[in-house]
Scaffold this active site. Sequence first.
Site, mmCIF file in Angstrom:
data_model
loop_
_atom_site.group_PDB
_atom_site.id
_atom_site.type_symbol
_atom_site.label_atom_id
_atom_site.label_comp_id
_atom_site.label_asym_id
_atom_site.label_seq_id
_atom_site.Cartn_x
_atom_site.Cartn_y
_atom_site.Cartn_z
ATOM 1 N NE ARG A 189 -64.862 12.254 -40.897
ATOM 2 C CZ ARG A 189 -64.806 10.962 -40.181
ATOM 3 N NH1 ARG A 189 -64.806 10.965 -38.815
ATOM 4 N NH2 ARG A 189 -65.148 9.892 -40.881
ATOM 5 C CE LYS A 219 -62.066 8.107 -42.541
ATOM 6 N NZ LYS A 219 -61.485 7.230 -41.506
ATOM 7 C CD GLU A 278 -57.816 8.738 -33.109
ATOM 8 O OE1 GLU A 278 -59.021 8.455 -33.617
ATOM 9 O OE2 GLU A 278 -56.981 9.736 -33.847
HETATM 10 N N1 PMP Z 1 -60.017 7.375 -35.531
HETATM 11 C C1 PMP Z 1 -59.703 6.841 -36.533
HETATM 12 C C2 PMP Z 1 -58.082 7.024 -36.721
HETATM 13 C C3 PMP Z 1 -60.108 6.618 -37.674
HETATM 14 O O1 PMP Z 1 -59.507 6.141 -38.807
HETATM 15 C C4 PMP Z 1 -61.745 6.298 -37.479
HETATM 16 C C5 PMP Z 1 -62.645 5.723 -38.580
HETATM 17 N N2 PMP Z 1 -62.469 6.188 -39.908
HETATM 18 C C6 PMP Z 1 -62.236 6.498 -36.260
HETATM 19 C C7 PMP Z 1 -61.483 7.264 -35.319
HETATM 20 C C8 PMP Z 1 -63.713 6.528 -35.986
HETATM 21 O O2 PMP Z 1 -64.256 7.436 -37.024
HETATM 22 P P1 PMP Z 1 -65.975 7.109 -37.354
HETATM 23 O O3 PMP Z 1 -66.858 6.975 -36.516
HETATM 24 O O4 PMP Z 1 -66.172 8.770 -38.320
HETATM 25 O O5 PMP Z 1 -65.813 6.090 -38.668
#
Ligand code: PMP
Length: 287
Positions: free
Chosen positions: A52, A151, A184
């Site tokens: 990622r 990200k 989310e």
């Molecule tokens: N959405 C956002 C905006 C986030 O910052 C994160 C955490 N990094 C997640 C969802 C969850 O992603 P992950 O399971 O990869 O930590």
Amino acid sequence: MALKIYLGGKLVDEADAKISVFDHGLLYGDGVFEGIRVYGGKVFLHRQHIDRLFESAKAIRLVIPMTPEQVIDAVEQTVKANNIGDGYVRLVVTRGAGSLGLDIRRTSNPQVIVIADTISLYPPETYTKGMNLVTASTIRNHPGALSARIKSLNYLNNILARIEGTDAGMVEALMLNHKGEVAECTGDNIFLVKNGVVRTPGPDAGILEGITRNAVMQLATEAGYRVEECSLTRHDLYVSDEMFLTGTAAEVVAVVSLDGRTIGSGEPGPITRDLLARFQALTRSGA
Ligand code: PMP
């Protein structure tokens, strides 16, 4: 104890871990990152996070000056040097130092930084009782403006929504997308359970495609639950039987109220508890 930080291709003391004030990571939030868990000294779902990171970098035309294997090695070295058993890694790649302008051609030396530390978790009662949520008025970035699948080091969209949650006395907040659908939370993905079916918004809802989300979807499928990615409204959440969030730090955490509506029985539901147990088993499996 002072940490050892990976910076400039080697481990340095925390006090010496410094980068330029001209780095576009600082000036413009121009860079990408990952948050990764360590369980029992092993970096959890390491490959998925590295993939990622490289996809985020590609999307912003940032060339990481290391191979994925070298980044994996840097993370593992840093975890070892800091003697991390159960902890959290912050892996950051900045655009590098440049001029006081947006032109990426005037930047050089992207910085790869690895911080391995302990982790501060939600209090234990959040897991036994579940959390309350409110919907933020700040919507998630329009994917045509900035894809939430990147990200990036610019988290202001999420921070502004999180402030609304904090003002309401909550540790998270729900964000809708530009179409008014459920997207989310500010740092976690969201799921509902209705009549035994597990549902979550798809990547086209303008969300970060969480590594924990994907792992939980796979665990749920393997456990025999029907899992659907579909567009969801707040109404779907209000009338759901169960709700839960997933994230690297949060793992799987139940939501028991949203905007003052009690969700299901008002306690963490049976499928949520089952999926948390399965996820915790995965974290202990050396995955
Ligand atoms: N959405 C956002 C905006 C986030 O910052 C994160 C955490 N990094 C997640 C969802 C969850 O992603 P992950 O399971 O990869 O930590």
